[in-house]
Design a protein around this motif. Sequence first.
Motif, PDB file in Angstrom:
ATOM      1  N   LEU A   5       0.748  -1.139  -0.314  1.00 52.43           N
ATOM      2  CA  LEU A   5      -0.046   0.183  -0.031  1.00 52.43           C
ATOM      3  C   LEU A   5       0.985   1.420  -0.126  1.00 52.43           C
ATOM      4  O   LEU A   5       0.840   1.890  -0.999  1.00 52.43           O
ATOM      5  N   TYR A   6       1.741   1.304   0.747  1.00 55.69           N
ATOM      6  CA  TYR A   6       2.255   2.351   0.329  1.00 55.69           C
ATOM      7  C   TYR A   6       3.555   2.548  -0.972  1.00 55.69           C
ATOM      8  O   TYR A   6       3.593   3.877  -0.994  1.00 55.69           O
ATOM      9  N   LEU A   7       3.627   1.874  -1.430  1.00 61.52           N
ATOM     10  CA  LEU A   7       4.537   1.890  -2.296  1.00 61.52           C
ATOM     11  C   LEU A   7       3.872   2.294  -3.656  1.00 61.52           C
ATOM     12  O   LEU A   7       3.949   2.776  -4.207  1.00 61.52           O
ATOM     13  N   ILE A   8       2.724   2.419  -3.551  1.00 66.97           N
ATOM     14  CA  ILE A   8       1.424   1.953  -4.462  1.00 66.97           C
ATOM     15  C   ILE A   8       0.856   3.580  -4.246  1.00 66.97           C
ATOM     16  O   ILE A   8       1.170   4.531  -4.758  1.00 66.97           O
ATOM     17  N   ALA A   9       0.948   3.780  -3.070  1.00 65.98           N
ATOM     18  CA  ALA A   9       1.261   5.430  -2.277  1.00 65.98           C
ATOM     19  C   ALA A   9       2.617   5.921  -2.905  1.00 65.98           C
ATOM     20  O   ALA A   9       1.694   7.500  -3.510  1.00 65.98           O
ATOM     21  N   SER A  24       0.171  18.896 -18.546  1.00 60.23           N
ATOM     22  CA  SER A  24      -0.689  19.858 -17.711  1.00 60.23           C
ATOM     23  C   SER A  24      -2.210  18.212 -18.634  1.00 60.23           C
ATOM     24  O   SER A  24      -2.697  18.557 -19.066  1.00 60.23           O
ATOM     25  N   ALA A  25      -1.793  17.258 -17.227  1.00 57.78           N
ATOM     26  CA  ALA A  25      -3.164  16.446 -17.349  1.00 57.78           C
ATOM     27  C   ALA A  25      -4.467  16.818 -16.835  1.00 57.78           C
ATOM     28  O   ALA A  25      -5.349  15.855 -17.521  1.00 57.78           O
ATOM     29  N   GLY A  26      -4.528  17.267 -16.041  1.00 56.38           N
ATOM     30  CA  GLY A  26      -5.911  17.735 -15.413  1.00 56.38           C
ATOM     31  C   GLY A  26      -5.929  16.876 -14.194  1.00 56.38           C
ATOM     32  O   GLY A  26      -5.347  15.915 -13.626  1.00 56.38           O
ATOM     33  N   ALA A  27      -7.139  16.267 -13.938  1.00 58.51           N
ATOM     34  CA  ALA A  27      -8.299  15.669 -13.276  1.00 58.51           C
ATOM     35  C   ALA A  27      -7.762  14.014 -13.703  1.00 58.51           C
ATOM     36  O   ALA A  27      -7.553  13.679 -12.511  1.00 58.51           O
ATOM     37  N   LEU A  28      -7.161  13.439 -14.272  1.00 56.09           N
ATOM     38  CA  LEU A  28      -6.818  12.091 -14.256  1.00 56.09           C
ATOM     39  C   LEU A  28      -5.544  12.603 -13.048  1.00 56.09           C
ATOM     40  O   LEU A  28      -4.867  11.889 -12.268  1.00 56.09           O
ATOM     41  N   ILE A  29      -4.836  13.512 -13.403  1.00 59.00           N
ATOM     42  CA  ILE A  29      -3.394  13.688 -12.493  1.00 59.00           C
ATOM     43  C   ILE A  29      -3.979  13.547 -10.527  1.00 59.00           C
ATOM     44  O   ILE A  29      -3.561  13.338 -10.060  1.00 59.00           O
ATOM     45  N   HIS A  30      -5.132  14.888  -9.997  1.00 55.49           N
ATOM     46  CA  HIS A  30      -5.118  15.406  -8.978  1.00 55.49           C
ATOM     47  C   HIS A  30      -6.013  13.608  -8.786  1.00 55.49           C
ATOM     48  O   HIS A  30      -6.532  13.283  -7.098  1.00 55.49           O
ATOM     49  N   SER A  31      -6.436  12.865  -9.399  1.00 57.74           N
ATOM     50  CA  SER A  31      -7.165  12.289  -9.159  1.00 57.74           C
ATOM     51  C   SER A  31      -6.216  10.832  -8.226  1.00 57.74           C
ATOM     52  O   SER A  31      -6.478   9.962  -7.740  1.00 57.74           O
ATOM     53  N   LEU A  32      -5.011  10.826  -9.354  1.00 61.21           N
ATOM     54  CA  LEU A  32      -4.031   9.532  -8.337  1.00 61.21           C
ATOM     55  C   LEU A  32      -3.436  10.517  -7.157  1.00 61.21           C
ATOM     56  O   LEU A  32      -3.279   9.645  -6.710  1.00 61.21           O
ATOM     57  N   ILE A  34      -4.991  11.770  -4.616  1.00 63.42           N
ATOM     58  CA  ILE A  34      -6.409  11.212  -4.630  1.00 63.42           C
ATOM     59  C   ILE A  34      -6.414  10.134  -3.794  1.00 63.42           C
ATOM     60  O   ILE A  34      -6.390   9.964  -2.919  1.00 63.42           O
ATOM     61  N   LEU A  35      -6.191   8.693  -4.951  1.00 57.51           N
ATOM     62  CA  LEU A  35      -6.249   8.162  -4.571  1.00 57.51           C
ATOM     63  C   LEU A  35      -5.294   7.365  -3.451  1.00 57.51           C
ATOM     64  O   LEU A  35      -4.402   6.752  -2.370  1.00 57.51           O
ATOM     65  N   ALA A  36      -3.635   8.054  -3.887  1.00 54.54           N
ATOM     66  CA  ALA A  36      -2.508   7.831  -2.971  1.00 54.54           C
ATOM     67  C   ALA A  36      -3.310   8.336  -1.257  1.00 54.54           C
ATOM     68  O   ALA A  36      -2.457   7.424  -0.672  1.00 54.54           O
ATOM     69  N   ILE A  37      -3.360   9.430  -1.552  1.00 50.31           N
ATOM     70  CA  ILE A  37      -3.855   9.667   0.451  1.00 50.31           C
ATOM     71  C   ILE A  37      -4.728   8.868   0.578  1.00 50.31           C
ATOM     72  O   ILE A  37      -4.875   8.634   1.771  1.00 50.31           O
ATOM     73  N   ILE A  38      -5.708   8.699  -0.295  1.00 49.68           N
ATOM     74  CA  ILE A  38      -6.841   7.240   0.304  1.00 49.68           C
ATOM     75  C   ILE A  38      -6.142   5.879   0.512  1.00 49.68           C
ATOM     76  O   ILE A  38      -6.168   5.519   1.986  1.00 49.68           O
ATOM     77  N   ALA A  39      -5.139   5.162  -0.013  1.00 51.38           N
ATOM     78  CA  ALA A  39      -4.520   3.964   0.110  1.00 51.38           C
ATOM     79  C   ALA A  39      -3.760   4.752   1.349  1.00 51.38           C
ATOM     80  O   ALA A  39      -4.164   3.763   3.031  1.00 51.38           O
TER      81      ALA A  39
END
Length: 50
Positions: A5-9, A24-32, A34-39
């Motif tokens: 989990l830490y490695l993925i984060a 400048s990938a926009g929403a996709l980058i911010h989604s990454l 958010i997923l890291a913070i959730i992990a």
Amino acid sequence: MNNLLYLIAVILIIGWALGFFVYSAGALIHSLLILAIIAILINIIRGRAV
């Protein structure tokens, strides 16, 4: 599983930082990010923090 989990984060945070500052990938980058913070939060809530 804990280290995975830490490695993925970390990979997601690095990907977000590279994408944010290099591309400048926009929403996709911010989604990454958010997923890291959730992990990380899931890991802390489960009490398996290192």
